[in-house]
Design a protein around this motif. Sequence first.
Motif, mmCIF file in Angstrom:
data_model
loop_
_atom_site.group_PDB
_atom_site.id
_atom_site.type_symbol
_atom_site.label_atom_id
_atom_site.label_comp_id
_atom_site.label_asym_id
_atom_site.label_seq_id
_atom_site.Cartn_x
_atom_site.Cartn_y
_atom_site.Cartn_z
ATOM 1 N N ILE A 147 0.841 -1.207 0.000
ATOM 2 C CA ILE A 147 0.000 0.000 0.000
ATOM 3 C C ILE A 147 0.878 1.260 0.000
ATOM 4 C CG2 ILE A 147 -1.672 1.345 1.353
ATOM 5 C CD1 ILE A 147 -2.883 -1.088 -0.084
ATOM 6 N N ILE A 148 1.900 1.263 0.835
ATOM 7 C CA ILE A 148 2.806 2.419 0.879
ATOM 8 C C ILE A 148 3.484 2.613 -0.473
ATOM 9 C CG2 ILE A 148 4.958 3.296 1.913
ATOM 10 C CD1 ILE A 148 3.971 1.947 4.549
ATOM 11 N N PHE A 149 3.935 1.519 -1.052
ATOM 12 C CA PHE A 149 4.570 1.586 -2.371
ATOM 13 C C PHE A 149 3.569 2.084 -3.422
ATOM 14 C CE2 PHE A 149 5.701 -0.514 -6.418
ATOM 15 C CZ PHE A 149 6.924 0.110 -6.641
ATOM 16 N N GLY A 150 2.323 1.642 -3.325
ATOM 17 C CA GLY A 150 1.280 2.065 -4.267
ATOM 18 C C GLY A 150 0.993 3.547 -4.183
ATOM 19 N N PHE A 151 0.898 4.102 -2.956
ATOM 20 C CA PHE A 151 0.680 5.545 -2.802
ATOM 21 C C PHE A 151 1.854 6.329 -3.385
ATOM 22 C CE2 PHE A 151 -2.353 4.680 0.832
ATOM 23 C CZ PHE A 151 -3.456 5.076 0.122
ATOM 24 N N ASN A 152 3.048 5.851 -3.149
ATOM 25 C CA ASN A 152 4.237 6.504 -3.688
ATOM 26 C C ASN A 152 4.221 6.467 -5.217
ATOM 27 O OD1 ASN A 152 6.705 7.789 -3.778
ATOM 28 N ND2 ASN A 152 7.868 5.898 -3.506
ATOM 29 N N LEU A 153 3.852 5.341 -5.772
ATOM 30 C CA LEU A 153 3.783 5.186 -7.226
ATOM 31 C C LEU A 153 2.691 6.088 -7.805
ATOM 32 C CD1 LEU A 153 5.042 3.481 -9.521
ATOM 33 C CD2 LEU A 153 3.175 1.866 -9.201
ATOM 34 N N TYR A 154 1.558 6.165 -7.133
ATOM 35 C CA TYR A 154 0.437 6.991 -7.592
ATOM 36 C C TYR A 154 0.817 8.472 -7.610
ATOM 37 C CZ TYR A 154 -4.166 9.140 -7.824
ATOM 38 O OH TYR A 154 -5.244 9.899 -8.183
ATOM 39 N N ASN A 155 1.559 8.910 -6.608
ATOM 40 C CA ASN A 155 1.972 10.320 -6.539
ATOM 41 C C ASN A 155 3.000 10.670 -7.609
ATOM 42 O OD1 ASN A 155 0.291 10.944 -4.420
ATOM 43 N ND2 ASN A 155 1.826 10.441 -2.870
ATOM 44 N N ASN A 156 3.789 9.703 -8.041
ATOM 45 C CA ASN A 156 4.861 9.975 -9.004
ATOM 46 C C ASN A 156 4.423 9.807 -10.460
ATOM 47 O OD1 ASN A 156 6.628 10.593 -6.961
ATOM 48 N ND2 ASN A 156 7.407 8.516 -6.809
ATOM 49 N N THR A 157 3.523 8.873 -10.732
ATOM 50 C CA THR A 157 3.098 8.632 -12.119
ATOM 51 C C THR A 157 1.603 8.394 -12.168
ATOM 52 O OG1 THR A 157 3.430 6.251 -11.967
ATOM 53 C CG2 THR A 157 5.297 7.538 -12.742
ATOM 54 N N ASP A 158 1.040 8.641 -13.328
ATOM 55 C CA ASP A 158 -0.391 8.409 -13.508
ATOM 56 C C ASP A 158 -0.678 6.990 -13.989
ATOM 57 O OD1 ASP A 158 -0.989 10.975 -12.716
ATOM 58 O OD2 ASP A 158 -0.867 11.771 -14.757
ATOM 59 N N ASN A 159 0.169 6.435 -14.816
ATOM 60 C CA ASN A 159 -0.054 5.102 -15.393
ATOM 61 C C ASN A 159 0.496 3.970 -14.534
ATOM 62 O OD1 ASN A 159 -1.236 6.357 -17.540
ATOM 63 N ND2 ASN A 159 0.597 6.307 -18.839
ATOM 64 N N GLY A 160 1.236 4.267 -13.497
ATOM 65 C CA GLY A 160 1.854 3.232 -12.667
ATOM 66 C C GLY A 160 0.848 2.339 -11.968
#
Length: 179
Positions: free
Chosen positions: A42-55
């Motif tokens: 979940i933490i990794f997902g939030f970080n990915l969501y904040n950095n990219t839109d398609n991640g």
Amino acid sequence: MNLNLSLNKEDFLKYHLFTASRSKTIIKQKRKNFIWVFAAIIIFGFNLYNNTDNGLIYFIPACIIILIGIYFLQKWQYKSYYNKFIKENYKEKIGLKTNLIFENDELITKNSIAESKINYNSFKEISEIKDYYFLKLKTEESLIIPKNKIENQEEFNKFISIMKTKYNVKEYVNLNWKH
């Protein structure tokens, strides 16, 4: 009734895996491991969501694969651990021919190392899975009885019913148990 047994590594492994599957401590540990992995995802997902839109498109299938992988990894780890444990601690018991003699009020076990008598009121639980009976003592030790070694199933079933009624031994049956 008499039973002649010679247990192999697989018999001990099934017993330990079955016991672990019912252990509250191990179930709690597995659940805690799952929660930690899930939280990290979940933490990794939030970080990915904040950095990219398609991640996030790739993230969800990756999460599912990781969570399923953790389940199988834990199964493999426990099996590997118990294989090593059995190899180290049961090397003298593997292949040891033991004779179980079911008397009126006690079970006599004889092998080349020792002879012991166990009163039936010392038993706590009889567990049954597809291929085994595990007779658990109040001291938390168990006798492993493979079903394919029982020559007279009717007589053994009679013994089990006497144990349950006369000595108030609990019964746990899970014929679909798998590790």
